[in-house]
Design a protein around this motif. Structure first.
Motif, PDB file in Angstrom:
ATOM      1  N   VAL A 125      73.583  94.813  38.649  1.00 54.49           N
ATOM      2  CA  VAL A 125      74.124  96.210  38.649  1.00 54.49           C
ATOM      3  C   VAL A 125      72.844  97.133  38.981  1.00 54.49           C
ATOM      4  O   VAL A 125      71.864  97.339  38.436  1.00 54.49           O
ATOM      5  N   TYR A 126      73.318  97.979  40.185  1.00 52.54           N
ATOM      6  CA  TYR A 126      72.260  98.953  40.484  1.00 52.54           C
ATOM      7  C   TYR A 126      72.521 100.355  40.137  1.00 52.54           C
ATOM      8  O   TYR A 126      73.792 100.697  40.247  1.00 52.54           O
ATOM      9  N   GLU A 172      82.720  97.153  30.262  1.00 53.79           N
ATOM     10  CA  GLU A 172      82.040  96.884  29.233  1.00 53.79           C
ATOM     11  C   GLU A 172      80.523  96.477  29.845  1.00 53.79           C
ATOM     12  O   GLU A 172      79.561  97.065  29.388  1.00 53.79           O
ATOM     13  N   VAL A 173      80.562  95.888  31.190  1.00 57.91           N
ATOM     14  CA  VAL A 173      79.151  95.877  31.937  1.00 57.91           C
ATOM     15  C   VAL A 173      78.562  97.170  32.200  1.00 57.91           C
ATOM     16  O   VAL A 173      77.211  97.558  32.196  1.00 57.91           O
ATOM     17  N   ALA A 174      79.468  98.063  32.565  1.00 51.33           N
ATOM     18  CA  ALA A 174      78.966  99.377  33.189  1.00 51.33           C
ATOM     19  C   ALA A 174      78.400 100.285  31.961  1.00 51.33           C
ATOM     20  O   ALA A 174      77.476 100.716  32.191  1.00 51.33           O
ATOM     21  N   ALA A 234      75.159  98.664  31.583  1.00 51.27           N
ATOM     22  CA  ALA A 234      74.052  99.183  32.573  1.00 51.27           C
ATOM     23  C   ALA A 234      73.537 100.514  32.067  1.00 51.27           C
ATOM     24  O   ALA A 234      72.560 100.916  32.472  1.00 51.27           O
ATOM     25  N   ALA A 235      74.453 101.402  31.604  1.00 56.74           N
ATOM     26  CA  ALA A 235      74.247 102.855  31.501  1.00 56.74           C
ATOM     27  C   ALA A 235      73.265 102.991  30.386  1.00 56.74           C
ATOM     28  O   ALA A 235      72.103 103.797  30.397  1.00 56.74           O
ATOM     29  N   GLN A 236      73.496 102.240  29.232  1.00 54.16           N
ATOM     30  CA  GLN A 236      72.718 102.031  28.222  1.00 54.16           C
ATOM     31  C   GLN A 236      71.308 101.548  28.372  1.00 54.16           C
ATOM     32  O   GLN A 236      70.387 102.096  27.939  1.00 54.16           O
TER      33      GLN A 236
END
Length: 306
Positions: free
Chosen positions: A178-179, A210-212, A215-217
């Motif tokens: 994830v970029y 969930e993955v987003a 990644a933001a966290q």
């Protein structure tokens, strides 16, 4: 604006950051390029420089670039990413501690100063993934199925310095990368370095909620603005296995312009010096960086030699 890019020889011809530098130049900004590994660095004069709106780091882990960036930050210069945040992810042992403390789903992590100390890891934790604490680009990553195979690997690990070891997360042989750039997230799927398969090409994939969220966290936990996150979809859910500052941003649409806009935004947000008139990009040393003569490869076709 006037920006300084610290670019290691390893990335001399890479699209990232060269395309970003060209984009910024086309927009009328001045970009000075310094190669920390090929310059005599006058560290005691660095605090007197103060001529850039921001410094941007694109170097290998363990090189002199981060030291130079940290010195600039100590002198009050804006850095992209924040120098302390970069240190927090480039030391993978430190990154594991910060990540777990911040609630990120990360595997249990052991750290050792000598490879023979890996023998103390319980057999129940195998298979293990062992890698240098300052590694990058998949260098020195080993999948160790058993304590017996660890013994055979110890001589090869002797020159790696500090190591980390983590229990292997069962997966389908691909990583989700994830970029994060400019407040947006982009997901790709690529072949795992532990399961090389030339038939698997990196490709854009939909980003699950969930993955987003994970990644933001990551950005919040480490204090990063431009970064990449390697996620494995394990049997118990997504697991963060690596975090990179200023990654390749492969498969991100219009990546150079997105990253360039993000750099300008961060430089403006943190109150850099006054913008300068449009000028061409230059490659010249600052008072604190005296270039030395080193052999470098010629520029590839279609690329400018920086």
């Amino acid at each position: 604006m006037r920006l300084c890019f610290l670019v290691e020889e390893h990335y001399r011809h890479d699209g990232m950051p060269n395309e970003v530098i060209r984009q910024l130049t086309a927009w009328g900004h001045q970009v000075d390029v310094v190669r920390p590994g090929g310059s005599l660095l006058r560290m005691t004069e660095l605090a007197d420089a103060g001529t850039h709106d921001a410094w941007v780091l694109k170097t290998v882990s363990g090189g002199p670039g981060l030291t130079l960036l940290e010195a600039a930050a100590a002198a009050g210069t804006t850095t992209v990413n924040d120098a302390r945040s970069i240190r927090g992810v480039r030391d993978k042992a430190l990154a594991a501690a910060i990540g777990r403390a911040g609630g990120l789903p990360m595997p249990q992590t052991y750290a050792v100063a000598r490879p023979d100390l890996l023998r103390e890891i319980p057999a129940a934790q195998y298979p293990l993934v062992v890698k240098p604490a300052d590694g990058s680009s998949g260098r020195g990553v080993h999948l160790v199925p058993s304590p017996e195979q660890l013994e055979a690997l110890l001589p090869a690990l002797a020159a790696e310095g500090m190591l980390i070891a983590q229990p292997y997360v069962p997966n389908a042989g691909t990583d989700v990368k994830v970029y994060a750039v400019g407040g947006e997230l982009f997901a790709t799927e690529r072949c795992s370095p532990l399961h090389p398969d030339p038939a698997v090409r990196e490709r854009r994939i939909p980003l699950s909620a969930e993955v987003a969220g994970i990644a933001a966290q990551v950005g919040a936990v480490y204090g990063l603005d431009l970064y990449g996150v390697d996620v494995l979809l394990g049997p118990d859910g997504p697991v963060v296995v690596d975090v990179n500052d200023f990654p390749s941003f492969r498969q991100v649409p219009d990546a150079a312009a997105r990253v360039a806009r993000a750099v300008l935004g961060l430089a403006s947000r943190t109150g850099g010096a006054a913008a300068t008139a449009p000028v061409a990009a230059v490659c010249r040393p600052q008072p604190w960086a005296v270039p030395v003569s080193i052999p470098v490869p010629a520029a590839r076709a279609g690329e400018a030699a920086l």
